[in-house]
Design a protein around this motif. Structure first.
Motif, PDB file in Angstrom:
ATOM      1  N   VAL A 294     -28.872  30.006 -23.216  1.00  0.00           N
ATOM      2  CA  VAL A 294     -27.681  29.432 -22.588  1.00  0.00           C
ATOM      3  C   VAL A 294     -26.564  29.506 -23.622  1.00  0.00           C
ATOM      4  CG1 VAL A 294     -26.656  27.402 -21.511  1.00  0.00           C
ATOM      5  CG2 VAL A 294     -29.080  27.924 -21.150  1.00  0.00           C
ATOM      6  N   LEU A 295     -25.548  30.305 -23.339  1.00  0.00           N
ATOM      7  CA  LEU A 295     -24.475  30.591 -24.289  1.00  0.00           C
ATOM      8  C   LEU A 295     -23.174  30.021 -23.750  1.00  0.00           C
ATOM      9  CD1 LEU A 295     -25.375  34.351 -24.983  1.00  0.00           C
ATOM     10  CD2 LEU A 295     -26.297  32.297 -26.090  1.00  0.00           C
ATOM     11  N   VAL A 296     -22.509  29.167 -24.551  1.00  0.00           N
ATOM     12  CA  VAL A 296     -21.322  28.451 -24.097  1.00  0.00           C
ATOM     13  C   VAL A 296     -20.220  28.608 -25.141  1.00  0.00           C
ATOM     14  CG1 VAL A 296     -20.419  26.244 -23.277  1.00  0.00           C
ATOM     15  CG2 VAL A 296     -22.857  26.758 -23.025  1.00  0.00           C
ATOM     16  N   SER A 297     -18.996  28.895 -24.689  1.00  0.00           N
ATOM     17  CA  SER A 297     -17.893  29.039 -25.641  1.00  0.00           C
ATOM     18  C   SER A 297     -16.617  28.452 -25.068  1.00  0.00           C
ATOM     19  CB  SER A 297     -17.652  30.510 -25.991  1.00  0.00           C
ATOM     20  OG  SER A 297     -17.058  31.200 -24.912  1.00  0.00           O
ATOM     21  N   SER A 298     -15.724  28.076 -25.981  1.00  0.00           N
ATOM     22  CA  SER A 298     -14.342  27.773 -25.612  1.00  0.00           C
ATOM     23  C   SER A 298     -13.434  28.507 -26.586  1.00  0.00           C
ATOM     24  CB  SER A 298     -14.063  26.265 -25.660  1.00  0.00           C
ATOM     25  OG  SER A 298     -14.104  25.779 -26.989  1.00  0.00           O
ATOM     26  N   GLY A 299     -12.305  29.024 -26.081  1.00  0.00           N
ATOM     27  CA  GLY A 299     -11.348  29.721 -26.935  1.00  0.00           C
ATOM     28  C   GLY A 299     -11.966  30.858 -27.711  1.00  0.00           C
ATOM     29  N   THR A 300     -11.577  30.961 -29.003  1.00  0.00           N
ATOM     30  CA  THR A 300     -12.082  32.051 -29.845  1.00  0.00           C
ATOM     31  C   THR A 300     -13.525  31.826 -30.277  1.00  0.00           C
ATOM     32  OG1 THR A 300     -11.102  30.985 -31.785  1.00  0.00           O
ATOM     33  CG2 THR A 300      -9.797  32.692 -30.696  1.00  0.00           C
ATOM     34  N   GLY A 301     -14.135  30.725 -29.849  1.00  0.00           N
ATOM     35  CA  GLY A 301     -15.572  30.570 -30.055  1.00  0.00           C
ATOM     36  C   GLY A 301     -16.363  31.673 -29.384  1.00  0.00           C
TER      37      GLY A 301
ATOM     38  N   ARG B  64     -13.505  29.562 -12.424  1.00  0.00           N
ATOM     39  CA  ARG B  64     -13.638  28.202 -11.928  1.00  0.00           C
ATOM     40  C   ARG B  64     -12.693  27.267 -12.682  1.00  0.00           C
ATOM     41  NH1 ARG B  64     -20.245  27.452 -11.424  1.00  0.00           N
ATOM     42  NH2 ARG B  64     -20.676  29.486 -10.451  1.00  0.00           N
ATOM     43  N   HIS B  65     -12.527  26.075 -12.136  1.00  0.00           N
ATOM     44  CA  HIS B  65     -11.675  25.082 -12.785  1.00  0.00           C
ATOM     45  C   HIS B  65     -12.545  24.025 -13.463  1.00  0.00           C
ATOM     46  CE1 HIS B  65      -9.122  21.375 -12.924  1.00  0.00           C
ATOM     47  NE2 HIS B  65      -8.326  22.257 -13.499  1.00  0.00           N
ATOM     48  N   GLY B  66     -12.113  23.582 -14.653  1.00  0.00           N
ATOM     49  CA  GLY B  66     -12.809  22.499 -15.343  1.00  0.00           C
ATOM     50  C   GLY B  66     -13.315  22.923 -16.703  1.00  0.00           C
ATOM     51  N   ARG B  67     -13.780  21.940 -17.454  1.00  0.00           N
ATOM     52  CA  ARG B  67     -14.330  22.206 -18.769  1.00  0.00           C
ATOM     53  C   ARG B  67     -15.698  22.865 -18.654  1.00  0.00           C
ATOM     54  NH1 ARG B  67     -11.364  19.434 -22.581  1.00  0.00           N
ATOM     55  NH2 ARG B  67      -9.991  17.795 -21.734  1.00  0.00           N
ATOM     56  N   ALA B  68     -16.101  23.526 -19.729  1.00  0.00           N
ATOM     57  CA  ALA B  68     -17.388  24.232 -19.715  1.00  0.00           C
ATOM     58  C   ALA B  68     -18.556  23.284 -19.452  1.00  0.00           C
ATOM     59  CB  ALA B  68     -17.584  24.959 -21.042  1.00  0.00           C
ATOM     60  N   THR B  69     -18.454  22.042 -19.932  1.00  0.00           N
ATOM     61  CA  THR B  69     -19.553  21.089 -19.747  1.00  0.00           C
ATOM     62  C   THR B  69     -19.821  20.780 -18.284  1.00  0.00           C
ATOM     63  OG1 THR B  69     -17.910  19.357 -20.180  1.00  0.00           O
ATOM     64  CG2 THR B  69     -19.350  19.975 -22.000  1.00  0.00           C
ATOM     65  N   LEU B  70     -18.808  20.950 -17.421  1.00  0.00           N
ATOM     66  CA  LEU B  70     -19.003  20.690 -15.992  1.00  0.00           C
ATOM     67  C   LEU B  70     -19.859  21.751 -15.324  1.00  0.00           C
ATOM     68  CD1 LEU B  70     -15.386  19.582 -14.959  1.00  0.00           C
ATOM     69  CD2 LEU B  70     -17.381  18.108 -15.399  1.00  0.00           C
TER      70      LEU B  70
END
Length: 355
Positions: A197-204, A267-273
């Protein structure tokens, strides 16, 4: 004076109550995974120092599941800790080969290195220009999944006060010399059989992209569930990379933006959702904003999943740092003229097909 002992990867070493695990290990000549010294010295939870506590107890250390941060955990008595082997640090020189715009806020830096840095997918290196303090960045591949042995790719956010500033392609032109050191970090891809399970935000996404490619090419039997997020949907620059993953058989790919209602399939919302239900056989890798990293790692710990975090911690702003570096490189004593604001991308940004 030592009053207890730690056992780290089978080696028994003396330690003092109240001493950090990292300090005790280094005093005994053991090299533990850690971030650059500046972050550890200022107690910035960097996740790179996270190791397993197998027996005994320590004080503090940002415990998540069976792991603690060695740079913060303090000796409270005898304890047994373990970590996986990792490459030794290499120092190298490089020069700027190219800059490529990925979005209005993110650019790709391509460096040509004199000596290859043997990093594992998900590890980072430190970069320094002139006399500026080193900053950490995660090397990755080009968005088409290719990498040459003598080049490193980085995803850089335009930011006032950052190492590269708001218009780096104009300040650090091809041929500019760079100093590198690394690899550092402990949140790299491991061998395994469970779902990734791979999760990123921005330049992450730079770290997550490196891990995803390595997993598809080296561990194609593992299912991959990938979530890439940004505040502004126009900064979802990773779409060519996600198309590559879709062609390689990755079916679970989610793009999400939290700051605006984007066009489908985003989709709309933060990755945690949008996290899937996690299980004990999952391996979770998360990179980006420290708040996201902490939230995802704690969700993984509650589910019994193995988790690795790569927070992107913004370095403190240094007054005039970009101007000083530019003057150093150009030999000019005058400050450069003010830069124009970056031009926004057109509203009709290309959307990838649903995957």
């Amino acid at each position: 004076m030592a009053d207890t002992f730690l056992t780290i990867n089978g080696t028994r070493i003396p330690a003092r109550t109240g001493q950090t695990v990292l300090a005790a290990a280094e005093a005994a000549g053991l090299r533990l995974p850690k971030d650059d010294p500046g972050l550890c010295a200022h107690h910035v939870p960097c996740e790179s120092c996270r190791i397993r506590l197998d027996q005994g107890a320590v004080e503090g250390g940002e415990p998540i599941g069976p792991t603690v941060l060695a740079c913060l955990a303090r000796v409270a008595g005898e304890a047994t800790l373990t970590f996986d082997p990792f490459p030794r640090e290499v120092k190298s020189a490089a020069e700027v080969k190219a800059w490529r715009g990925l979005s209005a806020e993110v650019v790709e830096l391509v460096l040509q290195v004199e000596k290859p840095i043997p990093y594992l997918p998900g590890q980072h290196v430190t970069l320094a220009f002139g006399k500026a303090a080193p900053r950490r960045f995660t090397p990755t591949l080009s968005l088409d999944g290719l990498r040459e042995l003598d080049t490193l790719h980085f995803h850089i956010r335009r930011r006032e006060g950052g190492l590269f500033g708001e218009k780096p392609e104009e300040r650090f032109r091809p041929g500019t010399r760079v100093k590198l050191a690394g690899p550092c970090g402990y949140s790299h891809l491991r061998q395994g059989d469970g779902r990734l399970v791979l999760v990123s935000s921005g330049t992450g996404f730079s770290a997550i992209w490196s891990i995803a490619v390595a997993a598809r090419l080296g561990q194609p039997h593992r299912p991959v569930h990938l979530i890439a997020s940004a505040h502004d949907p126009r900064d979802l620059y990773m779409r060519p990379a996600l198309e590559w993953l879709a062609r390689q058989g990755v079916e679970q790919i989610i793009l999400t933006a939290s700051g605006a209602h984007p066009l489908p399939p985003v989709r709309h919302g933060r990755a945690t959702l949008h996290l899937p239900a996690l299980g004990a056989t999952d391996s979770v890798h998360v990179a980006g904003h420290p708040g996201l990293v902490s939230a995802v790692m704690r969700e993984a710990a509650r589910a019994g999943a193995t988790a690795y975090g790569i927070p992107h911690v913004a370095a403190p702003a240094e007054a005039g740092v970009v101007e000083r570096i530019a003057r150093y490189l150009s030999g000019s004593r005058k400050a450069p003229p003010p830069l124009p604001d970056p031009q926004p991308l057109p509203a009709n940004v290309r959307q990838i097909r649903p995957v």
